[in-house]
Design an enzyme around this catalytic site. Structure first.
Site, PDB file in Angstrom:
ATOM      1  N   GLU A  22       3.069  -2.975  10.854  1.00  0.00           N
ATOM      2  CA  GLU A  22       2.486  -3.006   9.516  1.00  0.00           C
ATOM      3  C   GLU A  22       1.164  -2.239   9.499  1.00  0.00           C
ATOM      4  OE1 GLU A  22       3.290  -6.913   7.158  1.00  0.00           O
ATOM      5  OE2 GLU A  22       2.759  -7.478   9.220  1.00  0.00           O
ATOM      6  N   LYS A  99       2.000  -8.587  -1.937  1.00  0.00           N
ATOM      7  CA  LYS A  99       2.515  -7.803  -0.815  1.00  0.00           C
ATOM      8  C   LYS A  99       4.031  -7.688  -0.994  1.00  0.00           C
ATOM      9  CE  LYS A  99       2.215  -7.598   4.230  1.00  0.00           C
ATOM     10  NZ  LYS A  99       1.744  -8.292   5.439  1.00  0.00           N
TER      11      LYS A  99
END
Length: 120
Positions: A22, A99
């Site tokens: 990520e 997110k």
């Protein structure tokens, strides 16, 4: 009486997340912010310096998303809340960090955290 200034759907690519990939690949983050202000003085004087300049605030929030990776969206939300409260006219804020590309193994629409912070 409370007045609110709202920015909805600010989008930027950040490198936040618990997993190394990520931080390396990055992903989209979407932020909604509500700022509680007293708009009486700015409205009566028509003076931008008496309120929160939403254009400047939007740029600051995008900067907060794009820089200095963190593990948690909670930490990112705290960073953004501190940015909002750095504006003298801001009394309190509600910050939601979305997110939408979170690493979840099942179908989902969104993951978000909402925090509320104010001046002491």
């Amino acid at each position: 009486m409370t007045d609110r200034l709202t920015l909805t759907g600010l989008r930027a690519r950040g490198h936040h997340g618990f997993f190394d990939y990520e931080k390396q690949q990055g992903q989209l983050f979407v932020v909604d912010v509500t700022v509680e202000i007293d708009a009486i003085e700015s409205a009566s004087s028509d003076d931008l310096d008496k309120t929160v300049h939403y254009g400047v605030l939007a740029e600051q929030i995008v900067h907060d998303i794009e820089h200095e990776p963190v593990d948690l969206i909670e930490t990112l939300a705290e960073r953004i809340a501190a940015t909002v409260l750095s504006h003298p006219a801001a009394r309190s804020t509600s910050v939601t960090v979305h997110k939408p590309e979170a690493p979840i193994a099942v179908p989902f629409g969104d993951v978000s955290i909402t925090i509320e912070r104010g001046r002491p």
